[in-house]
Design a protein around this motif. Structure first.
Motif, short mmCIF file in Angstrom:
data_model
loop_
_atom_site.label_atom_id
_atom_site.label_comp_id
_atom_site.label_asym_id
_atom_site.label_seq_id
_atom_site.Cartn_x
_atom_site.Cartn_y
_atom_site.Cartn_z
N LYS A 230 -7.46 -21.39 -12.90
CA LYS A 230 -7.40 -21.61 -11.46
C LYS A 230 -6.17 -20.93 -10.89
N PHE A 231 -6.34 -20.26 -9.74
CA PHE A 231 -5.21 -19.58 -9.12
C PHE A 231 -5.19 -19.80 -7.61
N ILE A 232 -3.99 -19.73 -7.04
CA ILE A 232 -3.82 -19.84 -5.59
C ILE A 232 -3.11 -18.58 -5.09
N VAL A 233 -3.40 -18.21 -3.85
CA VAL A 233 -2.84 -16.98 -3.27
C VAL A 233 -2.23 -17.28 -1.91
N GLN A 234 -0.97 -16.96 -1.75
CA GLN A 234 -0.34 -17.03 -0.43
C GLN A 234 -0.31 -15.62 0.15
N GLY A 235 -1.03 -15.44 1.25
CA GLY A 235 -1.15 -14.12 1.85
C GLY A 235 -2.46 -13.49 1.42
N GLU A 298 2.52 -27.43 4.18
CA GLU A 298 3.62 -27.83 3.31
C GLU A 298 3.13 -28.20 1.91
N SER A 299 1.84 -28.46 1.78
CA SER A 299 1.30 -28.88 0.49
C SER A 299 0.73 -27.73 -0.34
N PHE A 300 0.76 -26.54 0.21
CA PHE A 300 0.09 -25.41 -0.45
C PHE A 300 0.57 -25.20 -1.88
N PHE A 301 1.88 -25.11 -2.07
CA PHE A 301 2.40 -24.82 -3.40
C PHE A 301 2.25 -25.98 -4.38
N THR A 302 1.87 -27.16 -3.89
CA THR A 302 1.68 -28.31 -4.78
C THR A 302 0.25 -28.36 -5.34
N THR A 303 -0.59 -27.41 -4.94
CA THR A 303 -1.99 -27.40 -5.39
C THR A 303 -2.09 -27.26 -6.91
N GLU A 304 -2.98 -28.03 -7.50
CA GLU A 304 -3.23 -27.94 -8.94
C GLU A 304 -3.80 -26.57 -9.28
N CYS A 305 -3.12 -25.84 -10.18
CA CYS A 305 -3.59 -24.51 -10.54
C CYS A 305 -2.85 -24.04 -11.79
N ASP A 306 -3.32 -22.93 -12.36
CA ASP A 306 -2.65 -22.31 -13.51
C ASP A 306 -1.74 -21.17 -13.07
N ALA A 327 1.75 -24.65 -10.99
CA ALA A 327 1.34 -23.49 -11.79
C ALA A 327 2.23 -23.28 -13.00
N LYS A 328 1.66 -22.67 -14.03
CA LYS A 328 2.42 -22.30 -15.23
C LYS A 328 3.00 -20.89 -15.10
N LEU A 329 2.40 -20.11 -14.17
CA LEU A 329 2.80 -18.71 -13.99
C LEU A 329 2.91 -18.38 -12.51
N ILE A 330 4.02 -17.74 -12.13
CA ILE A 330 4.19 -17.21 -10.79
C ILE A 330 4.12 -15.69 -10.89
N GLY A 350 10.18 -24.47 -17.27
CA GLY A 350 9.35 -23.73 -18.22
C GLY A 350 8.26 -22.90 -17.58
N ILE A 351 8.38 -22.64 -16.28
CA ILE A 351 7.39 -21.82 -15.57
C ILE A 351 7.81 -20.36 -15.63
N THR A 352 6.89 -19.50 -16.02
CA THR A 352 7.17 -18.06 -16.14
C THR A 352 7.01 -17.38 -14.78
N ILE A 353 7.90 -16.42 -14.51
CA ILE A 353 7.82 -15.62 -13.28
C ILE A 353 7.68 -14.15 -13.67
N ILE A 354 6.59 -13.52 -13.27
CA ILE A 354 6.49 -12.07 -13.40
C ILE A 354 7.12 -11.49 -12.14
N PRO A 355 8.28 -10.83 -12.25
CA PRO A 355 9.05 -10.46 -11.07
C PRO A 355 8.40 -9.37 -10.23
N ASP A 356 8.74 -9.39 -8.96
CA ASP A 356 8.17 -8.45 -8.00
C ASP A 356 8.29 -6.99 -8.42
N ILE A 357 9.46 -6.59 -8.93
CA ILE A 357 9.66 -5.16 -9.24
C ILE A 357 8.76 -4.69 -10.38
N LEU A 358 8.19 -5.62 -11.12
CA LEU A 358 7.19 -5.30 -12.13
C LEU A 358 5.80 -5.62 -11.62
N CYS A 359 5.62 -6.83 -11.10
CA CYS A 359 4.30 -7.35 -10.78
C CYS A 359 3.59 -6.55 -9.69
N ASN A 360 4.31 -6.19 -8.62
CA ASN A 360 3.62 -5.48 -7.52
C ASN A 360 3.90 -3.99 -7.50
#
Length: 434
Positions: A230-235, A298-306, A327-330, A350-360
């Motif tokens: 499950k994934f959520i998208v802002q924008g 205000e509740s968007f980022f609290t949504t249950e997702c992976d 989420a487990k991954l940003i 323990g949440i992983t972040i794939i950083p902008d300069i790599l991810c996008n």
């Protein structure tokens, strides 16, 4: 009537922008400390090369003249021409452009491209202007920038609220102001153009496809698949849509979306193409989409997702909401969506972040392909573009992932270390003039 200023601005217009600059400098300094960056090179990379402010008049549809302010910041060109987008947004100012230009320097270096970093735009809300007014604004901005852009000097691209049409106007205006013998040789002054005007087939999806690929590579390293995730998208603009499109193709499920107008949720899944077609019909808004329920902003980022994909503006994940993210991954589709304080909380959880300069970075890689295509007089097919993009993104991800594992540091610091080391090497080999 253009006024060009090369003295850095001292003002900070709002906390959002100030936070972006603070973020990029802290991220840079963390990596610089880790690799023991030479003090002289740290000094060079801590400042921008040029900061351009232009004020220019444009006649509106009603005959009135309005004065606009445009910006272009050129951070560093040790590796090649400045490269980066132009955005049309009320938050654009010299401080925002400065932070975004620095991020572009790290992004192009990490991707192994022969580019430096630049960024800019115009401080305006494009929804308040007609298409004709936006064309005149864009063309007058291009004219005002004069000799500060060029295919071997500074190459703009689309960003927030700009698109292929915007780039076509810039390219046409720029080429029209060149001597006749040079006009066709300057088509690659911008990238992200329409396919019929020198654009690259597949450039529209390159950034979102790159976000998808980074998520896929990370999932594969965990010996998992995207099926059922499950994934959520802002924008839900170009980046958010294409990332969601490719994730859904791999069996992942979009369960929440947020745009500038509102938020939606459906834990059973939101069909990406249905939402995309609905938003097109509603002039970009997802509000009242019948196959999902309204969600409190205000509740968007609290949504249950992976997986969470922030693909809107900067400073969206902060200390105020980082502790509530499920989420487990940003996967950072936007530039600077997570501030330093928010990141610390996420990493501690323990949440992983794939950083902008790599991810996008798929967008700037696609831009490089378009630049090469124009420069060499070639035409690349979509399957060739996707194959090249897949290879380039995989190389970048593997470098960052392996460096992160070896050094015991987060993916962001690892990405910065690799990017900065490449620029440092260029300075060491070439020396400092005079």
């Amino acid at each position: 009537m253009a006024i060009i200023t090369v003295t850095p601005s001292k003002s900070v217009k709002n906390v959002l922008v100030k936070g972006m600059m603070d973020n990029v400098m802290e991220q840079f300094n963390n990596a610089a400390d880790h690799i023991n960056l030479h003090p002289n090179i740290r000094k060079i990379l801590s400042i921008t090369n040029n900061e351009i402010i232009v004020h220019f008049p444009v006649k509106m549809d009603n005959g009135e003249v309005e004065i606009f302010t445009g910006y272009r910041v050129q951070h560093n060109n040790a590796l090649g021409p400045y490269k980066g987008g132009l955005r049309y947004h009320p938050t654009v100012d010299i401080d925002a452009a400065r932070a975004l230009a620095m991020w572009m320097t790290w992004k192009t270096s990490l991707a192994g491209l022969p580019y430096g970093g630049g960024k800019g735009g115009i401080q305006l809300d494009p929804s308040k202007y007609s298409e004709g007014e936006l064309e005149r604004i864009t063309r007058r901005f291009t004219f005002a920038l004069a000799d500060n852009i060029g295919p071997e000097h500074d190459i703009p691209a689309p960003d927030v609220n700009t698109n292929s049409q915007t780039m076509a106007w810039i390219a046409d205006t720029y080429m029209s102001t060149r001597p006749p013998a040079e006009r066709t040789a300057n088509q690659h002054v911008v990238t992200g153009k329409p396919e019929g005007s020198g654009g690259l087939e597949g450039r529209d999806r390159a950034t979102g496809y790159g976000v998808f690929l980074n998520i896929k590579f990370w999932i594969e390293n965990k010996n998992e698949t995207l099926q059922g995730k499950k994934f959520i998208v802002q924008g839900f603009g170009n980046v958010g849509y294409w990332a969601a499109h490719f994730l859904e193709e791999q069996g992942a499920k979009l369960v929440a979306v947020q745009d500038a107008f509102g938020s939606l949720e459906n834990q059973n899944g939101i069909k990406v193409e249905d939402l995309f077609n609905y938003s097109k019909a509603k002039k970009g808004s997802i509000v009242d989409f019948p196959e999902a329920s309204p969600l409190d902003t205000e509740s968007f980022f609290t949504t249950e997702c992976d997986i969470c994909i922030p693909a809107a503006l900067g400073n969206q994940i902060t200390k105020e909401n980082a502790s509530t993210i499920k989420a487990k991954l940003i996967a950072e589709g936007a530039n600077g969506p997570t501030n330093v304080e928010g990141e610390k909380i996420l990493l501690e959880r323990g949440i992983t972040i794939i950083p902008d300069i790599l991810c996008n970075s798929g967008g700037v890689v696609g831009s490089y392909f378009e630049w090469l295509q124009n420069r060499n007089g070639e035409m690349w097919q979509l399957d060739e573009v996707i194959t090249k993009l897949d290879k380039k993104m995989r190389e970048s991800f593997n470098k960052v992932y392996e460096y992160s594992e070896t050094e015991g540091i987060g993916l962001r610091t690892a990405a910065y270390c690799i990017a900065i080391k490449r620029i440092e090497k260029a300075y060491v080999q070439r020396g400092i003039f005079p």
